[in-house]
Design a protein around this motif. Sequence first.
Motif, PDB file in Angstrom:
ATOM      1  N   SER A  62     -17.199   3.657   0.265  1.00  0.00           N
ATOM      2  CA  SER A  62     -15.967   3.666   1.052  1.00  0.00           C
ATOM      3  C   SER A  62     -16.197   4.150   2.482  1.00  0.00           C
ATOM      4  O   SER A  62     -15.934   3.423   3.448  1.00  0.00           O
ATOM      5  CB  SER A  62     -14.908   4.547   0.368  1.00  0.00           C
ATOM      6  OG  SER A  62     -14.554   4.022  -0.897  1.00  0.00           O
ATOM      7  N   TYR A 113       0.834  -1.206   0.000  1.00  0.00           N
ATOM      8  CA  TYR A 113       0.000   0.000   0.000  1.00  0.00           C
ATOM      9  C   TYR A 113       0.867   1.253   0.000  1.00  0.00           C
ATOM     10  O   TYR A 113       0.632   2.185  -0.783  1.00  0.00           O
ATOM     11  CB  TYR A 113      -0.917  -0.020   1.217  1.00  0.00           C
ATOM     12  CG  TYR A 113      -1.829   1.182   1.311  1.00  0.00           C
ATOM     13  CD1 TYR A 113      -2.989   1.248   0.553  1.00  0.00           C
ATOM     14  CD2 TYR A 113      -1.527   2.262   2.141  1.00  0.00           C
ATOM     15  CE1 TYR A 113      -3.829   2.352   0.618  1.00  0.00           C
ATOM     16  CE2 TYR A 113      -2.356   3.359   2.217  1.00  0.00           C
ATOM     17  CZ  TYR A 113      -3.510   3.398   1.460  1.00  0.00           C
ATOM     18  OH  TYR A 113      -4.329   4.500   1.522  1.00  0.00           O
ATOM     19  N   GLN A 132     -14.523   1.303  -8.363  1.00  0.00           N
ATOM     20  CA  GLN A 132     -14.081   2.694  -8.263  1.00  0.00           C
ATOM     21  C   GLN A 132     -13.464   3.170  -9.572  1.00  0.00           C
ATOM     22  O   GLN A 132     -13.716   4.288 -10.032  1.00  0.00           O
ATOM     23  CB  GLN A 132     -13.048   2.840  -7.126  1.00  0.00           C
ATOM     24  CG  GLN A 132     -13.527   2.385  -5.768  1.00  0.00           C
ATOM     25  CD  GLN A 132     -14.431   3.398  -5.090  1.00  0.00           C
ATOM     26  OE1 GLN A 132     -15.247   4.048  -5.736  1.00  0.00           O
ATOM     27  NE2 GLN A 132     -14.310   3.525  -3.794  1.00  0.00           N
ATOM     28  N   PHE A 146      -6.264   2.705  -8.598  1.00  0.00           N
ATOM     29  CA  PHE A 146      -6.598   1.287  -8.500  1.00  0.00           C
ATOM     30  C   PHE A 146      -5.803   0.623  -7.376  1.00  0.00           C
ATOM     31  O   PHE A 146      -6.361  -0.127  -6.568  1.00  0.00           O
ATOM     32  CB  PHE A 146      -6.307   0.583  -9.821  1.00  0.00           C
ATOM     33  CG  PHE A 146      -6.538  -0.901  -9.783  1.00  0.00           C
ATOM     34  CD1 PHE A 146      -7.806  -1.418 -10.016  1.00  0.00           C
ATOM     35  CD2 PHE A 146      -5.508  -1.783  -9.492  1.00  0.00           C
ATOM     36  CE1 PHE A 146      -8.037  -2.788  -9.960  1.00  0.00           C
ATOM     37  CE2 PHE A 146      -5.717  -3.149  -9.438  1.00  0.00           C
ATOM     38  CZ  PHE A 146      -6.992  -3.660  -9.678  1.00  0.00           C
ATOM     39  N   GLY A 172      -8.728  -2.083   0.144  1.00  0.00           N
ATOM     40  CA  GLY A 172      -9.910  -2.938   0.179  1.00  0.00           C
ATOM     41  C   GLY A 172      -9.595  -4.306   0.740  1.00  0.00           C
ATOM     42  O   GLY A 172     -10.359  -4.855   1.545  1.00  0.00           O
ATOM     43  N   GLU A 216      -4.432   1.970  -4.730  1.00  0.00           N
ATOM     44  CA  GLU A 216      -4.867   2.447  -3.417  1.00  0.00           C
ATOM     45  C   GLU A 216      -6.072   1.667  -2.927  1.00  0.00           C
ATOM     46  O   GLU A 216      -6.075   1.130  -1.807  1.00  0.00           O
ATOM     47  CB  GLU A 216      -5.229   3.931  -3.494  1.00  0.00           C
ATOM     48  CG  GLU A 216      -5.855   4.460  -2.205  1.00  0.00           C
ATOM     49  CD  GLU A 216      -6.523   5.818  -2.387  1.00  0.00           C
ATOM     50  OE1 GLU A 216      -7.025   6.341  -1.378  1.00  0.00           O
ATOM     51  OE2 GLU A 216      -6.564   6.332  -3.523  1.00  0.00           O
ATOM     52  N   HIS A 217      -7.099   1.586  -3.757  1.00  0.00           N
ATOM     53  CA  HIS A 217      -8.336   0.954  -3.305  1.00  0.00           C
ATOM     54  C   HIS A 217      -8.241  -0.567  -3.313  1.00  0.00           C
ATOM     55  O   HIS A 217      -8.979  -1.230  -2.577  1.00  0.00           O
ATOM     56  CB  HIS A 217      -9.507   1.446  -4.159  1.00  0.00           C
ATOM     57  CG  HIS A 217      -9.908   2.840  -3.838  1.00  0.00           C
ATOM     58  ND1 HIS A 217     -10.825   3.148  -2.853  1.00  0.00           N
ATOM     59  CD2 HIS A 217      -9.487   4.033  -4.337  1.00  0.00           C
ATOM     60  CE1 HIS A 217     -10.962   4.450  -2.765  1.00  0.00           C
ATOM     61  NE2 HIS A 217     -10.163   5.016  -3.656  1.00  0.00           N
ATOM     62  N   PHE A 218      -7.352  -1.109  -4.114  1.00  0.00           N
ATOM     63  CA  PHE A 218      -7.173  -2.559  -4.109  1.00  0.00           C
ATOM     64  C   PHE A 218      -6.555  -3.026  -2.791  1.00  0.00           C
ATOM     65  O   PHE A 218      -7.125  -3.857  -2.077  1.00  0.00           O
ATOM     66  CB  PHE A 218      -6.298  -2.985  -5.287  1.00  0.00           C
ATOM     67  CG  PHE A 218      -5.967  -4.454  -5.297  1.00  0.00           C
ATOM     68  CD1 PHE A 218      -6.965  -5.405  -5.317  1.00  0.00           C
ATOM     69  CD2 PHE A 218      -4.648  -4.877  -5.266  1.00  0.00           C
ATOM     70  CE1 PHE A 218      -6.672  -6.761  -5.323  1.00  0.00           C
ATOM     71  CE2 PHE A 218      -4.334  -6.226  -5.267  1.00  0.00           C
ATOM     72  CZ  PHE A 218      -5.347  -7.170  -5.293  1.00  0.00           C
ATOM     73  N   HIS A 230     -13.867  -4.154  -5.284  1.00  0.00           N
ATOM     74  CA  HIS A 230     -14.031  -2.787  -4.788  1.00  0.00           C
ATOM     75  C   HIS A 230     -13.231  -1.803  -5.634  1.00  0.00           C
ATOM     76  O   HIS A 230     -13.743  -0.744  -6.021  1.00  0.00           O
ATOM     77  CB  HIS A 230     -13.566  -2.713  -3.334  1.00  0.00           C
ATOM     78  CG  HIS A 230     -13.437  -1.320  -2.809  1.00  0.00           C
ATOM     79  ND1 HIS A 230     -14.514  -0.525  -2.500  1.00  0.00           N
ATOM     80  CD2 HIS A 230     -12.329  -0.559  -2.554  1.00  0.00           C
ATOM     81  CE1 HIS A 230     -14.093   0.657  -2.078  1.00  0.00           C
ATOM     82  NE2 HIS A 230     -12.773   0.659  -2.096  1.00  0.00           N
ATOM     83  N   SER A 231     -11.991  -2.157  -5.952  1.00  0.00           N
ATOM     84  CA  SER A 231     -11.139  -1.264  -6.733  1.00  0.00           C
ATOM     85  C   SER A 231     -11.635  -1.122  -8.164  1.00  0.00           C
ATOM     86  O   SER A 231     -11.620  -0.030  -8.733  1.00  0.00           O
ATOM     87  CB  SER A 231      -9.696  -1.786  -6.720  1.00  0.00           C
ATOM     88  OG  SER A 231      -8.822  -0.851  -7.299  1.00  0.00           O
TER      89      SER A 231
END
Length: 316
Positions: free
Chosen positions: A207, A72, A163, A101, A108, A103-105, A159-160
């Motif tokens: 989120s 991350y 987004q 992508f 998540g 970040e949220h991957f 989730h990613s």
Amino acid sequence: MQNESFVTEFVLLGLSWNPSVQKIEFVVFLFCYMATVGGNLLVVVTIISSPALLGSPMYFFLAFLSFLDACYSSAFAPKMIVDSLYEKKTISFKGCMTQLFAEHFFAGVEVICYVAICKPLHYTICYVAICKPLHYPSIMNWRLCGILMGVAWTGGFLHSVIQILFTFQLPFCGPNVTDHFLCDLNPLLKLACTDTHILGLFVVANSGFICTIIFSLLLISYCVILLSLRTHSSEGRLKALSTCGTHIAVVVLFFFPCITMYARPPSAFSFDKMVAIVCTFVTPLLNPLIYTFRNKEVKNAMRKLWTRLVVVSDEK
């Protein structure tokens, strides 16, 4: 729908335009990033190289969380560190989407870990492992661990992707300057050449609201665990408080920035960048210190690993 964006790159204002401050930023954040990656990878290597620790699902998942923290932080920190050396900080449209992508991957996956993995893990660590240690293997078996790992990776990916799909379709037809040091959802929504009110609410629901609910459920679970220990010895209660206290600290460090940034409609908040720094540098740096470096078994495993490395070095 075809992406109507005419923007090929975004300009990041970063934290400061002052060259002297930027040099300080470079040194501080480079040190923090190296310590973050080094500390988390040390935890991973220590647990993997220790059969006694690797054989425990608890330590296996701690190694997994350390790996996620290193990944991350690596999604943002290197570019931010390099950008601090330049007056103009830019990122390509594709690079921005890739960063978003990542970040949220990873975030998540980590969120789901706290629910799908750490929820039963918290129970076994704070209750079963303390009060009923013989029940631990029957509750946290490797089959369940594999299922939870699969759920975490799959959930983080979905989730990613969600987004990215709606962000990629936004029309960016003019403004491309964002007052941030990384690509994130709320700053990008402000640059889109369309009404993003509904999408802003979607971000809050997808989120912020989820983070708030999960954070609340985890805190409730800790209260239930601690209340259930009232009938046990004072030594057992102290051990439970110490163990659960470290977990609560990690949970707060992870979820508070998430709630602060996403549990509200997109708007200009002066402290957003400071909160993002906590997410990118502070939390991944402190997690291995809180979770593992104060653990006697992990510290003993690190000493053994260091001894083996010294012996191998002396033999060469």
